[in-house]
Scaffold this motif. Structure first.
Motif: not given
Length: 385
Positions: A75-90
């Protein structure tokens, strides 16, 4: 008499639509391994968090966390600063087996997976036989998504909404009264600059392609609350199944209340709503009526619908509406197992339905959007006209 009608849509990056796509991606993964899988998957997303819950009875093992992660990334959520990022989410998973009582009623009797009523609608306002307000709302966000993914609009992020108001005269669309779009964006971009770019690259493109005959006064509300820097699941929690009017007819047709995404097609919330759209669209395509709404209703565990209703809002070319209802019952399969077979609903075709509307789309070679075909229109015309 002139009246206004407004419908809205949301983008593939809207929090609720993220959830719909994840739930349908889980469904598709199971159907790939087991075409008779029973799936009812719900998803919740919020800041840096994704939860999957529900019921699954199926053969084959599916990596739910990876499916969710891949969907969010696509979808495009790949930026950590957005607060919702595919690789960093729980990610958490709370999926378990379907109730034995429900499973027995469905499998032993080929019955409906639940009670309820479902509606299908079609009208001859557009080539897709959809109402103009919702059709244009979807197409605006499809074009925005294309421009974002291609880098044509560099500041845009995945979350967005659209809203279109159409003016009707004596029931016919004559003009676009208002267009509203709210788009999640990177910081530091002026509202005026974004508005001008969206008008040029999105609105003008869509209007030229889909509505060359409707008047448009140029009224365009863009991000009316101001900056939209905090967006996506960081700005608003998302849940599967909260955009049922966006998914269907934008409020122009009635809705039975059941959501679609994450449900396999033994759930008549989904399959019967698709069949109802298929019937209504073919009736309008046949010339039997200019507008048509179909209602189907079912009892859990029972294969035959408890009621079938046709409403053409006074536009039918047939004197007795019961003749249309009789033709519907004779021509179209209405038992859940027969609907699934007729529309090819055991295939992994559902994730692509979970954004930009389940109706008004082009049928695909893979069997997707089979309910949008008008292959029964000639038969209906021969019987009724």
């Amino acid at each position: 008499m002139r009246k206004l009608f407004t419908s809205e849509s949301v983008s593939e990056g809207h929090p609720d639509k993220i959830c719909d796509q994840i739930s349908d991606a889980v469904l598709d993964a199971h159907l790939t391994l087991d075409p008779k899988a029973h799936v009812a998957c719900e998803t919740l997303v919020t800041t840096n968090f994704c939860l999957l819950a529900g019921e699954v009875t199926a053969h084959g093992k599916v990596d739910y966390k990876q499916i969710a992660k891949n969907t969010i990334k696509d979808i495009g959520y790949t930026l950590p600063e957005i607060g919702f990022e595919a690789e960093r989410n729980e990610y958490q998973v709370r999926l378990h087996a379907q109730s034995r009582d429900i499973n027995k009623g469905v499998t032993s009797n080929d019955g409906a997976g639940d009670q309820g009523m479902m509606f299908g609608f079609a009208c001859n306002e557009t080539k897709a036989l959809m109402p103009y307000p919702i059709h244009l709302s979807h197409r605006l966000l499809e074009r925005l998504s294309e421009a974002r993914r291609k880098g044509e609009i560099k500041w845009a992020r995945p979350d967005a909404k659209s809203q279109v108001t159409v003016e009707y005269e004596n029931g016919k669309p004559v003009a676009i009264s208002d267009i509203l779009m709210s788009i999640h964006h990177e910081a530091g971009i002026s509202i005026q600059a974004m508005q001008e770019e969206v008008r040029e690259k999105v609105i003008n493109h869509v209007l030229k392609t889909f509505v060359p005959t409707l008047d448009y006064n140029g009224k365009f509300n863009y991000n009316p609350a101001g900056d939209f820097v905090i967006g996506g699941p960081d700005g608003d929690t998302g849940l599967t199944g909260r955009k049922i009017i966006v998914d269907t007819y934008g409020g122009m047709g009635r809705h039975g209340g059941g959501a679609f995404s994450g449900k396999d097609s033994t759930k008549v919330d989904r399959s019967a709503a698709y069949m109802a759209r298929y019937i209504a669209k073919n009736i309008v395509a046949s010339g039997v009526a200019d507008r048509c709404e179909i209602q189907l209703a079912y009892a859990i565990g029972q294969p035959e619908p408890v009621s079938v209703r046709v409403d053409t809002f006074g536009t039918a070319k047939v004197k007795n509406i019961s003749h249309i209802e009789n033709a519907v019952v004779e021509i179209f399969p209405l038992e859940p197992c027969a609907i699934i077979e007729a529309l090819g609903l055991r295939k992994p075709i559902f994730q692509k339905t979970a954004a930009f509307g389940h109706f008004g789309r082009i049928p695909g070679d893979d069997g997707s959007f089979s309910w949008e075909k008008t292959d029964m229109a000639e038969k209906l015309a021969a019987v009724l006209l």
